[in-house]
Every structure is written in C-alpha cells, then in structure tokens.
Motif scaffolding. Structure first.
Motif, mmCIF file in Angstrom:
data_model
loop_
_atom_site.group_PDB
_atom_site.id
_atom_site.type_symbol
_atom_site.label_atom_id
_atom_site.label_comp_id
_atom_site.label_asym_id
_atom_site.label_seq_id
_atom_site.Cartn_x
_atom_site.Cartn_y
_atom_site.Cartn_z
ATOM 1 N N CYS A 226 64.049 40.037 57.921
ATOM 2 C CA CYS A 226 63.246 39.963 58.876
ATOM 3 C C CYS A 226 61.986 39.112 57.585
ATOM 4 N N THR A 227 61.764 38.176 57.665
ATOM 5 C CA THR A 227 60.697 37.694 56.100
ATOM 6 C C THR A 227 58.701 38.455 57.240
ATOM 7 N N GLY A 228 58.457 37.877 55.615
ATOM 8 C CA GLY A 228 56.641 38.004 55.852
ATOM 9 C C GLY A 228 55.870 38.999 56.051
ATOM 10 N N LEU A 229 56.592 40.330 56.727
ATOM 11 C CA LEU A 229 56.163 41.759 56.390
ATOM 12 C C LEU A 229 54.821 41.647 55.315
ATOM 13 N N ASP A 230 55.666 41.456 54.444
ATOM 14 C CA ASP A 230 54.557 41.334 52.393
ATOM 15 C C ASP A 230 53.195 40.770 53.313
ATOM 16 N N ALA A 231 52.691 39.780 54.291
ATOM 17 C CA ALA A 231 51.984 38.985 54.923
ATOM 18 C C ALA A 231 51.268 38.650 55.980
ATOM 19 N N ALA A 232 51.569 40.559 56.165
ATOM 20 C CA ALA A 232 50.691 40.974 57.558
ATOM 21 C C ALA A 232 50.114 41.311 57.234
ATOM 22 N N PRO A 233 48.461 41.208 57.953
ATOM 23 C CA PRO A 233 47.346 41.265 57.263
ATOM 24 C C PRO A 233 47.109 42.444 57.688
ATOM 25 N N PRO B 188 48.679 46.555 60.909
ATOM 26 C CA PRO B 188 49.718 46.798 60.882
ATOM 27 C C PRO B 188 50.457 46.392 62.420
ATOM 28 N N ALA B 189 49.256 45.971 63.356
ATOM 29 C CA ALA B 189 49.779 45.560 64.220
ATOM 30 C C ALA B 189 50.445 44.080 64.628
ATOM 31 N N GLU B 190 50.116 43.525 63.284
ATOM 32 C CA GLU B 190 50.838 42.299 62.507
ATOM 33 C C GLU B 190 52.165 42.878 62.273
ATOM 34 N N PHE B 191 52.265 43.296 61.407
ATOM 35 C CA PHE B 191 53.433 43.881 61.270
ATOM 36 C C PHE B 191 54.019 44.546 61.857
ATOM 37 N N ALA B 192 54.068 44.893 63.001
ATOM 38 C CA ALA B 192 54.946 45.588 63.555
ATOM 39 C C ALA B 192 55.313 43.882 65.146
ATOM 40 N N ALA B 193 54.152 43.717 64.994
ATOM 41 C CA ALA B 193 54.465 42.105 66.164
ATOM 42 C C ALA B 193 56.020 41.452 65.196
ATOM 43 N N ARG B 194 55.753 41.384 63.907
ATOM 44 C CA ARG B 194 55.976 40.264 63.181
ATOM 45 C C ARG B 194 58.196 41.167 63.346
ATOM 46 N N ILE B 195 57.742 42.353 63.118
ATOM 47 C CA ILE B 195 59.228 43.133 63.169
ATOM 48 C C ILE B 195 60.083 42.372 64.507
ATOM 49 N N ALA B 196 59.365 43.227 65.574
ATOM 50 C CA ALA B 196 59.983 42.308 67.313
ATOM 51 C C ALA B 196 59.636 41.545 67.541
ATOM 52 N N ALA B 197 59.075 40.293 66.944
ATOM 53 C CA ALA B 197 59.910 38.821 66.951
ATOM 54 C C ALA B 197 61.267 38.664 66.741
ATOM 55 N N HIS B 198 60.896 39.030 65.615
ATOM 56 C CA HIS B 198 62.114 39.154 64.912
ATOM 57 C C HIS B 198 64.071 39.653 65.428
ATOM 58 N N ALA B 199 63.466 40.664 65.784
ATOM 59 C CA ALA B 199 63.995 41.602 66.668
ATOM 60 C C ALA B 199 64.673 40.892 67.881
ATOM 61 N N LYS B 200 63.718 40.331 68.799
ATOM 62 C CA LYS B 200 63.985 39.804 69.877
ATOM 63 C C LYS B 200 65.259 38.038 70.075
ATOM 64 N N GLY C 10 62.701 42.762 55.172
ATOM 65 C CA GLY C 10 61.856 42.950 55.077
ATOM 66 C C GLY C 10 60.251 43.878 53.791
ATOM 67 N N SER C 11 60.682 43.337 52.767
ATOM 68 C CA SER C 11 59.887 43.370 51.695
ATOM 69 C C SER C 11 58.648 43.774 52.111
ATOM 70 N N TRP C 12 57.833 44.612 52.572
ATOM 71 C CA TRP C 12 56.551 44.698 52.729
ATOM 72 C C TRP C 12 56.156 45.687 51.944
ATOM 73 N N ASP C 13 54.409 45.744 51.627
ATOM 74 C CA ASP C 13 53.841 46.749 50.927
ATOM 75 C C ASP C 13 52.679 46.964 51.712
ATOM 76 N N ASP C 14 53.048 48.381 51.559
ATOM 77 C CA ASP C 14 51.690 49.270 52.176
ATOM 78 C C ASP C 14 50.606 48.781 51.653
ATOM 79 N N GLN C 15 50.477 48.700 50.239
ATOM 80 C CA GLN C 15 49.126 48.402 49.426
ATOM 81 C C GLN C 15 47.827 47.369 49.534
ATOM 82 N N ARG C 16 49.556 46.224 50.016
ATOM 83 C CA ARG C 16 48.348 44.807 50.635
ATOM 84 C C ARG C 16 46.832 45.382 51.799
ATOM 85 N N GLY C 17 46.160 44.303 52.329
ATOM 86 C CA GLY C 17 44.816 44.783 53.083
ATOM 87 C C GLY C 17 44.321 45.483 53.572
#
Length: 189
Positions: free
Chosen positions: A46-53, A55-67, A78-85
């Motif tokens: 699942c990509t693009g999580l690092d650029a999710a502006p 938390p809601a967008e973070f979750a939406a990107r995971i959901a879209a990938h899961a579908k 993933g490669s998410w970063d909780d310190q961004r945004g």
C-alpha cells in the motif's frame, strides 16, 4: 536481496525482488547493475501513506487499497510517517478497522521500527490485550489497556509470520509491476 535474518513480512517482499532478479538473465558482454524494486511493485504494498495529509486520508488510502485485493490477501507495505502533517500522532487500529474489517492490514512505518495492524491482523496473529510484550518489542496499548494496533521492533514478527507466502499469481503481478516500473524509468533491456 537474500532474506536470511529478515522478519517474515520483509522476507516475503524480498522474495518478490529475488524473483525479479532470477528472471533477468545477464546478457553477454554487459555488466548487470544491481537494481532495487520499490515497495509499490512488491506484493500488496500500500503506497502513498507517507503523503497522506490527515489521519482520515491515511485510513482512506488503506481502505482503497484493500478494496482492490482478492479475498484472503493482506494489505502490507506502507512507509507511513506519523510525524508528517498537522496531526503528528501515531495512527491506531480504531482509525482503519471500520474500513478494513475483513481484510488483514499490516503496514510499516518508514523506518521499519514499528507497524500498524488492524484488528483482523492482530486476531490472525493471536495477539490480545493480555499478550505479553516480547523481549525487545512492544505491543502498544492505550490508557484502558486495549490494543492500539501499533507493534514495535521485536513485536512485529508476531504478525509478520502470519502473512501468507506469495502465490504464483502475486509473483506474476510483481514481475509485471516491476517491468512496468522499469519501463517508466526508461529501462528497456
């Protein structure tokens, strides 16, 4: 790319990269340069999580990938970063559970020292609020003692070892994605 000593989930990703390497025959009179295949072409990353502006967008990107995934496959990468945004805080399973109830999710933080799992992934791994932290690892719990879904360091393999090995169809998708990625970069031979 060998996978000796790597956690199981990382080993699965490396097996995909190893497959790509094994399919690339070294042409005579040419030197083969090592190539790294990014996470976005490996398995179910699942990509693009690092650029999710948010938390809601973070979750939406995971959901879209899961579908997009066939039944029984996991969302990984993933490669998410909780310190961004603007909201610098760790995500939790409560954020992604409503959108991924039947699809196991286990996405790593960019530094590889922690990952977020949804309730389905934790259940498949047998992790409960009573599961002890492994030596060198942490199963994060909230103030009420409930699992947050965050696993750190040596706790991550508790879930990673439950991620199924790649199927033939997944391996084919990896090779196709890797070839498409290389072509986008101008690599044609």
């Amino acid at each position: 790319h060998g996978d000796q000593g790597a956690p199981a989930g990382m080993a699965a990703a490396h097996r995909g990269a190893d497959l790509l390497d094994s399919l690339c025959a070294e042409p005579p009179l040419f030197m083969k340069a090592p190539a790294t295949v990014p996470d976005e072409v490996i398995a179910n990353a699942c990509t693009g999580l690092d650029a999710a502006p948010t938390p809601a967008e973070f979750a939406a990107r995971i959901a879209a990938h899961a579908k997009k995934l066939p039944a029984g496959e996991w969302v990984t990468g993933g490669s998410w970063d909780d310190q961004r945004g603007p909201e610098a805080k760790l995500p939790n399973r409560q954020l992604i559970d409503p959108l991924t109830a039947d699809v196991p999710v286990f996405v790593r933080r960019y530094d590889g020292h922690m990952a977020l799992g949804n309730s389905r992934a934790l259940e498949l791994a047998g992790i409960t609020a009573d599961t002890p932290d492994p030596p060198g690892g942490l199963i994060e719990r909230d103030e009420q003692g409930e699992l947050t879904g965050i696993l750190k360091d040596a706790a991550m393999p508790l879930v990673e070892r439950k991620i199924p090995p790649l199927t033939s169809a997944q391996r084919e998708r990896i090779v196709l994605r890797a070839m498409q990625h290389a072509a986008r970069l101008g690599v044609t031979s």
